[in-house]
Design a protein around this motif. Structure first.
Motif, PDB file in Angstrom:
ATOM      1  N   VAL A 169       0.851  -1.190   0.000  1.00 20.17           N
ATOM      2  CA  VAL A 169       0.000   0.000   0.000  1.00 20.17           C
ATOM      3  C   VAL A 169       0.882   1.235   0.000  1.00 20.17           C
ATOM      4  O   VAL A 169       1.652   1.445   0.951  1.00 20.17           O
ATOM      5  N   GLU A 170       0.753   2.047  -1.051  1.00 27.75           N
ATOM      6  CA  GLU A 170       1.531   3.277  -1.153  1.00 27.75           C
ATOM      7  C   GLU A 170       0.775   4.444  -0.529  1.00 27.75           C
ATOM      8  O   GLU A 170      -0.460   4.445  -0.478  1.00 27.75           O
ATOM      9  N   SER A 171       1.525   5.433  -0.108  1.00 22.96           N
ATOM     10  CA  SER A 171       0.949   6.676   0.380  1.00 22.96           C
ATOM     11  C   SER A 171       1.971   7.786   0.186  1.00 22.96           C
ATOM     12  O   SER A 171       3.160   7.518  -0.035  1.00 22.96           O
ATOM     13  N   GLY A 172       1.498   9.027   0.275  1.00 21.08           N
ATOM     14  CA  GLY A 172       2.410  10.166   0.236  1.00 21.08           C
ATOM     15  C   GLY A 172       2.402  10.969  -1.046  1.00 21.08           C
ATOM     16  O   GLY A 172       3.080  11.991  -1.138  1.00 21.08           O
ATOM     17  N   GLY A 173       1.645  10.544  -2.039  1.00 28.90           N
ATOM     18  CA  GLY A 173       1.614  11.308  -3.276  1.00 28.90           C
ATOM     19  C   GLY A 173       0.836  12.595  -3.123  1.00 28.90           C
ATOM     20  O   GLY A 173       0.252  12.868  -2.076  1.00 28.90           O
ATOM     21  N   GLY A 174       0.844  13.404  -4.175  1.00 24.35           N
ATOM     22  CA  GLY A 174       0.100  14.651  -4.146  1.00 24.35           C
ATOM     23  C   GLY A 174       0.605  15.620  -5.185  1.00 24.35           C
ATOM     24  O   GLY A 174       1.325  15.250  -6.104  1.00 24.35           O
ATOM     25  N   LEU A 175       0.225  16.871  -5.004  1.00 20.01           N
ATOM     26  CA  LEU A 175       0.601  17.945  -5.922  1.00 20.01           C
ATOM     27  C   LEU A 175       1.724  18.754  -5.300  1.00 20.01           C
ATOM     28  O   LEU A 175       1.626  19.169  -4.131  1.00 20.01           O
ATOM     29  N   VAL A 176       2.778  18.982  -6.064  1.00 23.40           N
ATOM     30  CA  VAL A 176       3.924  19.732  -5.558  1.00 23.40           C
ATOM     31  C   VAL A 176       4.466  20.619  -6.670  1.00 23.40           C
ATOM     32  O   VAL A 176       4.348  20.281  -7.860  1.00 23.40           O
ATOM     33  N   GLN A 177       5.054  21.725  -6.298  1.00 27.32           N
ATOM     34  CA  GLN A 177       5.644  22.611  -7.287  1.00 27.32           C
ATOM     35  C   GLN A 177       7.019  22.114  -7.713  1.00 27.32           C
ATOM     36  O   GLN A 177       7.705  21.412  -6.943  1.00 27.32           O
ATOM     37  N   ALA A 178       7.413  22.473  -8.904  1.00 22.75           N
ATOM     38  CA  ALA A 178       8.739  22.116  -9.387  1.00 22.75           C
ATOM     39  C   ALA A 178       9.792  22.621  -8.402  1.00 22.75           C
ATOM     40  O   ALA A 178       9.684  23.739  -7.874  1.00 22.75           O
ATOM     41  N   GLY A 179      10.773  21.766  -8.140  1.00 28.79           N
ATOM     42  CA  GLY A 179      11.805  22.088  -7.172  1.00 28.79           C
ATOM     43  C   GLY A 179      11.497  21.623  -5.766  1.00 28.79           C
ATOM     44  O   GLY A 179      12.366  21.648  -4.891  1.00 28.79           O
ATOM     45  N   GLY A 180      10.276  21.196  -5.558  1.00 29.90           N
ATOM     46  CA  GLY A 180       9.852  20.740  -4.246  1.00 29.90           C
ATOM     47  C   GLY A 180      10.212  19.287  -3.978  1.00 29.90           C
ATOM     48  O   GLY A 180      10.875  18.629  -4.784  1.00 29.90           O
ATOM     49  N   SER A 181       9.750  18.806  -2.822  1.00 25.99           N
ATOM     50  CA  SER A 181      10.069  17.442  -2.384  1.00 25.99           C
ATOM     51  C   SER A 181       8.811  16.713  -1.944  1.00 25.99           C
ATOM     52  O   SER A 181       7.853  17.324  -1.467  1.00 25.99           O
ATOM     53  N   VAL A 182       8.859  15.406  -2.100  1.00 20.88           N
ATOM     54  CA  VAL A 182       7.783  14.527  -1.653  1.00 20.88           C
ATOM     55  C   VAL A 182       8.421  13.225  -1.172  1.00 20.88           C
ATOM     56  O   VAL A 182       9.423  12.778  -1.737  1.00 20.88           O
ATOM     57  N   ARG A 183       7.838  12.637  -0.129  1.00 20.65           N
ATOM     58  CA  ARG A 183       8.294  11.319   0.300  1.00 20.65           C
ATOM     59  C   ARG A 183       7.152  10.329   0.173  1.00 20.65           C
ATOM     60  O   ARG A 183       6.090  10.525   0.759  1.00 20.65           O
ATOM     61  N   LEU A 184       7.399   9.289  -0.572  1.00 18.76           N
ATOM     62  CA  LEU A 184       6.426   8.216  -0.716  1.00 18.76           C
ATOM     63  C   LEU A 184       6.751   7.097   0.272  1.00 18.76           C
ATOM     64  O   LEU A 184       7.924   6.845   0.565  1.00 18.76           O
ATOM     65  N   SER A 185       5.711   6.438   0.745  1.00 21.87           N
ATOM     66  CA  SER A 185       5.874   5.282   1.618  1.00 21.87           C
ATOM     67  C   SER A 185       5.149   4.094   1.017  1.00 21.87           C
ATOM     68  O   SER A 185       4.147   4.250   0.328  1.00 21.87           O
ATOM     69  N   CYS A 186       5.674   2.918   1.297  1.00 23.74           N
ATOM     70  CA  CYS A 186       5.047   1.677   0.853  1.00 23.74           C
ATOM     71  C   CYS A 186       5.033   0.721   2.037  1.00 23.74           C
ATOM     72  O   CYS A 186       6.090   0.239   2.465  1.00 23.74           O
ATOM     73  N   ALA A 187       3.850   0.486   2.571  1.00 23.17           N
ATOM     74  CA  ALA A 187       3.697  -0.432   3.687  1.00 23.17           C
ATOM     75  C   ALA A 187       3.381  -1.817   3.157  1.00 23.17           C
ATOM     76  O   ALA A 187       2.458  -1.975   2.352  1.00 23.17           O
ATOM     77  N   ALA A 188       4.153  -2.791   3.592  1.00 22.60           N
ATOM     78  CA  ALA A 188       3.983  -4.149   3.096  1.00 22.60           C
ATOM     79  C   ALA A 188       3.454  -5.074   4.187  1.00 22.60           C
ATOM     80  O   ALA A 188       3.791  -4.920   5.368  1.00 22.60           O
ATOM     81  N   SER A 189       2.643  -6.014   3.768  1.00 21.13           N
ATOM     82  CA  SER A 189       2.236  -7.105   4.648  1.00 21.13           C
ATOM     83  C   SER A 189       2.710  -8.397   3.995  1.00 21.13           C
ATOM     84  O   SER A 189       2.618  -8.543   2.777  1.00 21.13           O
ATOM     85  N   GLY A 190       3.228  -9.301   4.796  1.00 20.37           N
ATOM     86  CA  GLY A 190       3.828 -10.507   4.247  1.00 20.37           C
ATOM     87  C   GLY A 190       5.332 -10.322   4.118  1.00 20.37           C
ATOM     88  O   GLY A 190       5.861  -9.222   4.268  1.00 20.37           O
ATOM     89  N   ARG A 191       6.009 -11.418   3.799  1.00 20.11           N
ATOM     90  CA  ARG A 191       7.464 -11.374   3.722  1.00 20.11           C
ATOM     91  C   ARG A 191       7.912 -10.764   2.400  1.00 20.11           C
ATOM     92  O   ARG A 191       7.476 -11.186   1.342  1.00 20.11           O
ATOM     93  N   THR A 192       8.779  -9.776   2.494  1.00 20.50           N
ATOM     94  CA  THR A 192       9.297  -9.127   1.290  1.00 20.50           C
ATOM     95  C   THR A 192      10.800  -9.341   1.153  1.00 20.50           C
ATOM     96  O   THR A 192      11.492  -9.534   2.154  1.00 20.50           O
ATOM     97  N   PHE A 193      11.269  -9.277  -0.060  1.00 25.97           N
ATOM     98  CA  PHE A 193      12.689  -9.382  -0.370  1.00 25.97           C
ATOM     99  C   PHE A 193      13.135  -8.079  -0.995  1.00 25.97           C
ATOM    100  O   PHE A 193      12.959  -7.025  -0.390  1.00 25.97           O
TER     101      PHE A 193
END
Length: 121
Positions: A5-29
């Motif tokens: 499940v991703e989160s953190g997207g949105g609208l941002v101005q050029a030159g700006g910053s955004v941090r996306l997160s991905c929450a996982a359930s189950g075993r990941t590699f």
């Protein structure tokens, strides 16, 4: 079975910053962030190994994006700095069946639903 499940997207101005997160359930590699802009194919932006010690970046994002993961929290991040309008896309979290999928896009079997990032000029 892995769910992402991703989160953190949105609208941002050029030159700006955004941090996306991905929450996982189950075993990941190995995991990665892909993106798909309108009218374009999905492309790999960054990848990270299970340990976090190995990373891959597409040339288009190198030096601006940083991928990381917090294994105890089973969460992956994408810090995006100095964003450009051409970074506008739906960003997808993906999990590989290998300890490090790297640029081997065929190794990514699990996908999130995507989160929209729009960069205005």
């Amino acid at each position: 079975q892995v769910q992402l499940v991703e989160s953190g997207g949105g609208l941002v101005q050029a030159g700006g910053s955004v941090r996306l997160s991905c929450a996982a359930s189950g075993r990941t590699f190995g995991m990665g962030w892909f993106r798909q802009a309108p009218g374009k194919e999905r492309e790999l932006s960054a990848a990270i190994s299970l340990s976090g010690r190995s990373t891959y970046y597409a040339d288009s994002v190198k030096g601006r994006f940083t991928i990381s993961r917090d294994n105890p929290k089973n969460t992956m991040y994408l810090q995006m700095n100095n964003l450009k309008p051409e970074d506008t896309a739906v960003y997808y979290c993906a999990a590989s069946n290998q300890h490090y999928g790297g640029s081997n896009t065929g190794s990514y079997y699990y996908w999130g639903q995507g989160t929209q990032v729009t960069v205005s000029s």
